[in-house]
Design an enzyme around this catalytic site. Structure first.
Site, mmCIF file in Angstrom:
data_model
loop_
_atom_site.group_PDB
_atom_site.id
_atom_site.type_symbol
_atom_site.label_atom_id
_atom_site.label_comp_id
_atom_site.label_asym_id
_atom_site.label_seq_id
_atom_site.Cartn_x
_atom_site.Cartn_y
_atom_site.Cartn_z
ATOM 1 N N GLY A 1 86.279 22.449 -26.402
ATOM 2 C CA GLY A 1 87.386 22.221 -25.013
ATOM 3 C C GLY A 1 87.882 23.376 -25.977
ATOM 4 O O GLY A 1 88.307 24.223 -27.074
ATOM 5 N N CYS B 1 81.780 21.614 -30.859
ATOM 6 C CA CYS B 1 82.922 21.795 -31.576
ATOM 7 C C CYS B 1 84.411 20.815 -31.496
ATOM 8 O O CYS B 1 84.539 20.400 -32.601
ATOM 9 C CB CYS B 1 83.007 23.118 -30.551
ATOM 10 N N LYS C 1 71.826 22.192 -9.312
ATOM 11 C CA LYS C 1 70.473 23.743 -8.155
ATOM 12 C C LYS C 1 69.044 23.239 -8.276
ATOM 13 O O LYS C 1 68.308 23.679 -7.480
ATOM 14 C CB LYS C 1 71.450 24.914 -8.395
#
Length: 527
Positions: A66, A93, A383
């Site tokens: 983030g 992270c 997708k």
């Protein structure tokens, strides 16, 4: 709306990973890396973690990266309840820094920030890395951090370090809690996908049983249960999402489904006939086809502002669709090809307001205006999963593998005013371009390829005469998700051949250029 809370495959509850989103631009890649190898996962904002835990009952949790710092007063956080649930956890992270911050370690601003390629050295092995990285080995990873872990909470050990991150990978194997400063989800970390898969399969003990064949069977039963004996209408756009939605629902409820195809006159050459032929003749799905090209082109006449063009097209689509749906009568459900990224993006990582979905993609406010309920059988899928589902349903590869096509169609590939002559020119030129791409065997290597007819004229010489005709821009990009893109590196001979064909065969175009702009700073489409 079909529930995502309980997933059953062959009557057995399937293992799930909860991904807690803290606003990273690449959070979706975590889910895609896991799903493409058979591990089901869902993304939920950090502000709704308690609800997600209660509904999903996950076998593992991943805390995303983030943009914030855990040192900020308003930094997003989750409290410490999660760490008492005996669920395996992986922090990435910001997620790693938050683990340390909440469990008594220390995080400090880093004077030697790392952005981009870095090399880590493996100090110790753990269940997370066994079989991937051995003690003493070195590996390339992708870093993006301004803070760093300065000291570890009780029970944690350092598993790997880098020049800018002394605790680049940490873990408490006894509690199955791990943290990595780098981003395993991006392709720039070569072994990152395997690291995520090992977390899901070995640390969490989940079987990789997420697949489109089983999803198809489950969704057919869900659609039957949701719809019952009611009628459903579905708007076809010619794209893969609406096509898969229609075929899947038709398998479930047969002629209770009626599809509506609105030909805006802004599709590729011959595409409207292909859509009608596939659904009306091949699948024998009840289909209402409306030729509304004159209406759309008439309303667009004289308008050059791209946003106003989009709004005109969206408004007209809704009006035409609503009129045809009214003629059918008695439908209680509206089918939409909403995908999982639409669901994720509808709520910001902080749990903020919904993002508006373009009306011409998802039939706008029709459900509310017509008092209809939604059927969205693809809302759990990315997708690439939709394409795979389409193959399971027997859709032709020409539909399944089709490049993305914008909802407003060719109107946004004609910067400036749109008129019938310009549309016809662009359709012919674009067809030649795609024909040559397919002939060269390059179509499946390219994320999206198209031509744009520019509002520019240039002087040319054809035969012994002077011409003053239109300029055509060719565009082709490689991408994984459309968020970033690079221009496809065509060879000079290919571009020369395409240019020659277009200029010789399409009267009205005398110059062809190739767009090499990446995204960012540009966008894929011209408008």
């Amino acid at each position: 709306m079909i529930s995502r809370c309980l997933l059953l495959f062959d009557g057995v509850a399937m293992g799930k990973i909860l991904i807690v989103d803290f606003g990273s631009q690449v959070t979706q890649l975590i889910a895609r890396r896991l799903r493409e190898t058979g591990f089901y996962c869902e993304i939920h904002p950090f502000s709704k973690i308690d609800q997600a835990l209660n509904e999903m009952h996950p076998e593992g949790v991943i805390l995303s990266g983030g943009p914030a710092s855990v040192l900020d007063d308003q930094a997003p956080t989750i409290g410490t309840k999660l760490f008492s649930l005996s669920i395996p956890i992986l922090g990435i992270c910001y997620g790693q820094q938050l683990i340390c911050h909440l469990l008594g370690g220390a995080v400090l601003p880093d004077e030697h920030r790392e952005f981009g390629r870095a090399e880590i050295s493996v100090i110790d092995e753990a269940p997370l890395t066994n079989g991937i990285w051995s003690k003493g080995s070195q590996h390339v990873v992708w870093m993006s951090h301004g803070d760093r872990v300065a000291s570890l909470p009780d029970g944690f050990v350092t598993l790997a370090s880098s020049a800018g991150a002394p605790h680049a990978m940490i873990g408490d194997p006894s509690r199955n809690i791990y943290g990595v400063q780098f981003h395993p989800e991006v392709v720039h970390t070569p072994d990152g996908g395997e690291l995520l898969r090992r977390f899901a399969g070995e640390v969490c003990g989940i079987k990789p049983d997420w697949n489109m064949g089983a999803y198809r069977d489950r969704m057919i039963e869900d659609i039957k249960a949701q719809v019952g004996s009611s009628k459903v209408i579905c708007g076809l756009s010619g794209g893969v999402d609406s096509a898969v939605t229609a075929v899947l629902i038709h398998e479930a409820i047969g002629d209770q489904l009626t599809c509506i195809f609105v030909d805006t006159g802004l599709m590729r050459k011959g595409e409207a006939d292909e859509v009608v032929g596939l659904f009306k003749e091949h699948y024998n799905i009840p289909l209402v086809s409306v030729d509304a090209g004159s209406l759309f082109l008439g309303e667009l006449s004289g308008e050059s502002d791209p946003e106003k063009k989009r709004k005109i097209i969206g408004r007209l689509f809704i009006e035409v669709f609503e009129e045809e749906a009214g003629k059918i009568g008695g439908a209680e459900f509206l089918a939409q090809g909403t995908l999982y990224p639409d669901v994720i993006e509808s709520v910001s990582y902080s749990g903020g307001p919904s993002v508006t979905i373009k009306s011409h993609h998802n039939v706008g406010g029709l459900p509310e205006r017509m008092g209809m309920k939604l059927v969205e059988p693809l809302r759990e899928l990315f997708k690439d999963e939709v394409r795979e589902l389409g193959r399971h349903l027997g859709l032709p590869e020409a539909f399944v593998g089709r490049h993305p096509f914008p909802g407003p169609g060719l109107a946004i590939r004609i910067p400036g005013e749109v008129d019938p002559e310009s549309v016809a020119l662009l359709q012919r030129a674009d067809a030649i371009y795609l024909d040559e791409i397919r002939a060269a065997g390059l179509y499946d290597d390219i994320w999206q390829a198209f031509a744009a007819l520019l509002p520019v004229r240039s002087v040319g010489v054809m035969g012994d005469g002077r011409t003053y005709d239109r300029v055509l821009a060719l565009r082709a990009v490689t991408s994984t998700d459309g968020m970033t893109a690079e221009a496809y590196p065509f060879g000079h001979n290919f571009l020369s051949k395409v240019s020659t064909r277009i200029i010789n065969e399409v009267q009205g175009i005398n110059r062809v250029v190739y767009d090499v702009t990446s995204k960012p700073p540009g966008t894929i489409e011209w408008e």
